[in-house]
Design a protein around this motif. Structure first.
Motif, PDB file in Angstrom:
ATOM      1  N   GLN A 229       4.081   6.454  -0.761  1.00  0.00           N
ATOM      2  CA  GLN A 229       4.564   6.761   0.584  1.00  0.00           C
ATOM      3  C   GLN A 229       5.851   6.030   0.928  1.00  0.00           C
ATOM      4  O   GLN A 229       6.370   6.190   2.025  1.00  0.00           O
TER       5      GLN A 229
ATOM      6  N   VAL B 123       0.835  -1.204   0.000  1.00  0.00           N
ATOM      7  CA  VAL B 123       0.000   0.000   0.000  1.00  0.00           C
ATOM      8  C   VAL B 123       0.871   1.255   0.000  1.00  0.00           C
ATOM      9  O   VAL B 123       0.596   2.220  -0.719  1.00  0.00           O
TER      10      VAL B 123
ATOM     11  N   LEU C 103       2.206   1.695  -3.519  1.00  0.00           N
ATOM     12  CA  LEU C 103       1.154   2.085  -4.458  1.00  0.00           C
ATOM     13  C   LEU C 103       0.673   3.512  -4.253  1.00  0.00           C
ATOM     14  O   LEU C 103       0.189   4.152  -5.194  1.00  0.00           O
ATOM     15  N   THR C 104       0.784   3.996  -3.050  1.00  0.00           N
ATOM     16  CA  THR C 104       0.318   5.362  -2.756  1.00  0.00           C
ATOM     17  C   THR C 104       1.457   6.368  -2.707  1.00  0.00           C
ATOM     18  O   THR C 104       1.246   7.525  -2.364  1.00  0.00           O
TER      19      THR C 104
END
Length: 76
Positions: free
Chosen positions: A75, A69, A72-73
């Motif tokens: 971060q 995640v 994908l974001t």
């Protein structure tokens, strides 16, 4: 009662897996067999037998999923 922060991942896994197992097993049981007189007993048995599997899965997979995640974001 205060639980030391180092146990947060285990507590998270336990609570999340318990909630997921309770919701999903109730849904599947109701969908497949309907609400019947033995529903609560069968649901409790289903939860008790599947929760350990879900707990281990959530506890082991959560760190990996968090990394995916984050990537994908943007971060990571």
């Amino acid at each position: 009662m205060h639980i030391p922060p180092r146990f947060a991942p285990i507590l998270f896994g336990g609570l999340l897996s318990a909630a997921m197992v309770a919701i999903v097993s109730a849904f599947v049981l109701a969908t497949n067999q309907g609400i019947h007189p033995g529903f609560a007993t069968q649901w409790a048995r289903s939860c008790a037998t599947t929760w350990p599997v879900a707990f281990v899965a959530v506890t082991l997979l959560a760190p990996r999923v968090r990394r995916v995640v984050a990537r994908l974001t943007g971060q990571a």
